[in-house]
Scaffold this motif. Structure first.
Motif, mmCIF file in Angstrom:
data_model
loop_
_atom_site.group_PDB
_atom_site.id
_atom_site.type_symbol
_atom_site.label_atom_id
_atom_site.label_comp_id
_atom_site.label_asym_id
_atom_site.label_seq_id
_atom_site.Cartn_x
_atom_site.Cartn_y
_atom_site.Cartn_z
ATOM 1 N N GLN A 156 -3.093 -14.142 9.836
ATOM 2 C CA GLN A 156 -3.319 -12.688 9.634
ATOM 3 C C GLN A 156 -2.749 -12.157 8.254
ATOM 4 O O GLN A 156 -2.789 -10.922 8.123
ATOM 5 C CB GLN A 156 -2.735 -11.928 10.715
ATOM 6 C CG GLN A 156 -3.232 -12.538 12.172
ATOM 7 C CD GLN A 156 -4.651 -12.318 12.130
ATOM 8 O OE1 GLN A 156 -5.407 -11.228 11.613
ATOM 9 N NE2 GLN A 156 -5.481 -13.185 12.886
ATOM 10 N N ALA A 157 -2.423 -12.798 7.338
ATOM 11 C CA ALA A 157 -2.173 -12.411 6.004
ATOM 12 C C ALA A 157 -2.875 -11.809 5.312
ATOM 13 O O ALA A 157 -4.137 -12.257 5.085
ATOM 14 C CB ALA A 157 -1.384 -13.591 5.282
ATOM 15 N N VAL A 158 -2.408 -10.745 4.508
ATOM 16 C CA VAL A 158 -3.263 -9.798 3.692
ATOM 17 C C VAL A 158 -2.840 -10.408 2.337
ATOM 18 O O VAL A 158 -2.015 -10.476 1.843
ATOM 19 C CB VAL A 158 -2.914 -8.342 3.550
ATOM 20 C CG1 VAL A 158 -3.603 -7.617 2.710
ATOM 21 C CG2 VAL A 158 -2.951 -7.842 4.905
ATOM 22 N N VAL A 159 -4.088 -11.266 1.667
ATOM 23 C CA VAL A 159 -4.107 -11.971 0.509
ATOM 24 C C VAL A 159 -5.027 -11.394 -0.476
ATOM 25 O O VAL A 159 -6.189 -11.290 -0.012
ATOM 26 C CB VAL A 159 -4.291 -13.472 0.840
ATOM 27 C CG1 VAL A 159 -4.291 -14.237 -0.389
ATOM 28 C CG2 VAL A 159 -3.496 -13.949 1.720
ATOM 29 N N VAL A 160 -4.728 -11.197 -1.786
ATOM 30 C CA VAL A 160 -5.576 -10.977 -3.013
ATOM 31 C C VAL A 160 -5.520 -11.696 -3.935
ATOM 32 O O VAL A 160 -4.633 -12.135 -4.227
ATOM 33 C CB VAL A 160 -5.206 -9.231 -3.210
ATOM 34 C CG1 VAL A 160 -5.340 -8.230 -2.131
ATOM 35 C CG2 VAL A 160 -3.995 -9.189 -3.998
ATOM 36 N N PRO A 161 -6.461 -11.577 -4.851
ATOM 37 C CA PRO A 161 -6.378 -12.332 -6.136
ATOM 38 C C PRO A 161 -5.257 -11.874 -7.096
ATOM 39 O O PRO A 161 -4.879 -10.824 -6.836
ATOM 40 C CB PRO A 161 -7.794 -12.085 -6.897
ATOM 41 C CG PRO A 161 -8.891 -11.612 -5.682
ATOM 42 C CD PRO A 161 -7.811 -11.133 -4.729
ATOM 43 N N ARG A 162 -4.504 -12.787 -7.539
ATOM 44 C CA ARG A 162 -3.471 -12.339 -8.500
ATOM 45 C C ARG A 162 -3.852 -11.095 -9.636
ATOM 46 O O ARG A 162 -2.875 -10.468 -9.854
ATOM 47 C CB ARG A 162 -2.897 -13.410 -9.534
ATOM 48 C CG ARG A 162 -1.920 -14.154 -8.551
ATOM 49 C CD ARG A 162 -1.366 -15.322 -9.464
ATOM 50 N NE ARG A 162 -0.233 -16.130 -8.610
ATOM 51 C CZ ARG A 162 0.862 -16.118 -9.453
ATOM 52 N NH1 ARG A 162 1.192 -15.883 -10.597
ATOM 53 N NH2 ARG A 162 2.021 -16.650 -8.508
ATOM 54 N N VAL A 163 -4.902 -11.118 -9.980
ATOM 55 C CA VAL A 163 -5.276 -10.217 -10.971
ATOM 56 C C VAL A 163 -5.484 -8.805 -10.444
ATOM 57 O O VAL A 163 -5.556 -7.848 -11.285
ATOM 58 C CB VAL A 163 -6.650 -10.673 -11.695
ATOM 59 C CG1 VAL A 163 -6.815 -11.661 -12.306
ATOM 60 C CG2 VAL A 163 -8.006 -10.734 -10.500
ATOM 61 N N ALA A 164 -5.493 -8.671 -8.857
ATOM 62 C CA ALA A 164 -5.514 -7.504 -8.487
ATOM 63 C C ALA A 164 -4.209 -6.697 -8.555
ATOM 64 O O ALA A 164 -3.916 -5.255 -8.433
ATOM 65 C CB ALA A 164 -5.928 -7.640 -7.020
ATOM 66 N N VAL A 165 -3.089 -7.440 -8.687
ATOM 67 C CA VAL A 165 -1.787 -6.849 -8.535
ATOM 68 C C VAL A 165 -1.227 -6.623 -10.013
ATOM 69 O O VAL A 165 -1.252 -7.102 -11.025
ATOM 70 C CB VAL A 165 -0.759 -7.868 -8.020
ATOM 71 C CG1 VAL A 165 0.605 -7.308 -8.288
ATOM 72 C CG2 VAL A 165 -0.941 -8.187 -6.623
ATOM 73 N N GLN A 166 -0.961 -5.252 -10.392
ATOM 74 C CA GLN A 166 -0.268 -4.692 -11.618
ATOM 75 C C GLN A 166 1.086 -4.382 -11.254
ATOM 76 O O GLN A 166 1.433 -4.008 -10.227
ATOM 77 C CB GLN A 166 -1.210 -3.422 -11.743
ATOM 78 C CG GLN A 166 -2.780 -3.519 -12.040
ATOM 79 C CD GLN A 166 -3.132 -4.567 -13.005
ATOM 80 O OE1 GLN A 166 -2.777 -4.575 -14.161
ATOM 81 N NE2 GLN A 166 -4.106 -5.333 -12.750
ATOM 82 N N THR A 167 1.621 -4.493 -12.546
ATOM 83 C CA THR A 167 3.040 -4.323 -12.726
ATOM 84 C C THR A 167 3.338 -3.348 -13.680
ATOM 85 O O THR A 167 2.955 -3.330 -14.786
ATOM 86 C CB THR A 167 3.545 -5.743 -12.905
ATOM 87 O OG1 THR A 167 3.366 -6.688 -12.076
ATOM 88 C CG2 THR A 167 5.180 -5.629 -13.068
ATOM 89 N N THR A 168 4.322 -2.539 -13.413
ATOM 90 C CA THR A 168 4.974 -1.619 -14.501
ATOM 91 C C THR A 168 6.503 -2.364 -14.462
ATOM 92 O O THR A 168 6.749 -2.971 -13.895
ATOM 93 C CB THR A 168 5.032 -0.148 -14.109
ATOM 94 O OG1 THR A 168 5.735 0.015 -12.789
ATOM 95 C CG2 THR A 168 3.398 0.404 -13.929
ATOM 96 N N SER A 169 7.319 -1.348 -15.176
ATOM 97 C CA SER A 169 8.739 -1.894 -15.471
ATOM 98 C C SER A 169 9.528 -1.607 -14.240
ATOM 99 O O SER A 169 10.536 -2.553 -13.802
ATOM 100 C CB SER A 169 9.439 -0.900 -16.357
ATOM 101 O OG SER A 169 9.314 0.443 -16.064
ATOM 102 N N ASP A 170 9.116 -1.081 -13.144
ATOM 103 C CA ASP A 170 9.909 -1.048 -11.928
ATOM 104 C C ASP A 170 8.733 -0.807 -10.510
ATOM 105 O O ASP A 170 9.425 -0.597 -9.470
ATOM 106 C CB ASP A 170 10.661 0.483 -12.114
ATOM 107 C CG ASP A 170 9.716 1.661 -12.010
ATOM 108 O OD1 ASP A 170 8.384 1.556 -12.322
ATOM 109 O OD2 ASP A 170 10.247 2.617 -11.833
ATOM 110 N N ALA A 171 7.792 -1.302 -10.762
ATOM 111 C CA ALA A 171 7.014 -1.391 -9.324
ATOM 112 C C ALA A 171 5.491 -2.339 -9.625
ATOM 113 O O ALA A 171 5.180 -2.742 -10.700
ATOM 114 C CB ALA A 171 6.429 -0.121 -9.243
#
Length: 193
Positions: free
Chosen positions: A106-121
């Motif tokens: 039941q894991a929620v999985v997304v492509p890596r390109v969907a995840v964005q990163t800032t300096s603290d989040a």
């Protein structure tokens, strides 16, 4: 006999290896696990091996783990016994072994390109639930997420997104730049309550 190192009439010494005898229906896969990942390896874990050509995919279980780290490569050696009844795997074949740490249907999985990163989040952009309605504004909401397991292509989201929500993949970096541009000097605000 899988190899012969002698020919008829050759003079040999008692210490010479003349023949290699093996049963190729079961083979050993030797994994070289990075030192920083060694803590995750345990006996009897499932391993999926894919050859470099992609032609074969076989599964087995960890049967032995070295007690030491190789001083030259800084890797931990682990052995996996593979069933090779069809003879498809050949000796000295290279490939990639993936150690299965857990199964989560039941894991929620997304492509890596969907995840964005800032300096603290770390966050993703989620499509508004009313997006498909004719008169609704076309809005994407930034959602802070907590990451779980990942591989070369996908990442598991432990928190922040519910199953069934639509997440932006291609172009999410454009949304990030627009969000940061509109909040210039104030941070993205995506991690604030």
């Amino acid at each position: 006999i899988v190899a012969a190192e002698v020919v008829a009439g050759e003079v040999v010494a008692p210490a010479d290896a003349l023949f290699t005898v093996a049963d190729p229906s079961r083979m050993w896969l030797t994994l070289h696990v990075r030192q920083e990942d060694a803590r995750y390896v345990a006996p009897v874990q499932e391993v999926v091996f894919r050859t470099d050509t992609g032609a074969q995919r076989v599964a087995g279980r960890v049967s032995w783990i070295s007690p030491t780290i190789d001083p030259r490569t800084r890797t931990l050696e682990a052995r996996v016994v593979l069933d090779n009844g069809d003879g498809g795997l050949k000796d000295n074949t290279f490939g990639t072994g993936e150690i299965v740490l857990r199964r989560e249907p039941q894991a929620v999985v997304v492509p890596r390109v969907a995840v964005q990163t800032t300096s603290d989040a770390r966050f993703v952009f989620v499509r508004d639930r009313n997006y498909l309605q004719a008169d609704a504004p076309k809005v994407f909401h930034p959602r802070q997420v907590r990451l779980g397991a990942r591989d070369g292509e996908f990442v598991e989201l432990l928190a922040g997104v519910l199953p069934g929500e639509v997440v932006v993949t291609a172009g999410s970096n454009v949304l990030l730049s627009q969000l940061q541009r509109s909040n210039l000097g104030a941070g993205c605000g995506c991690h604030e309550n």
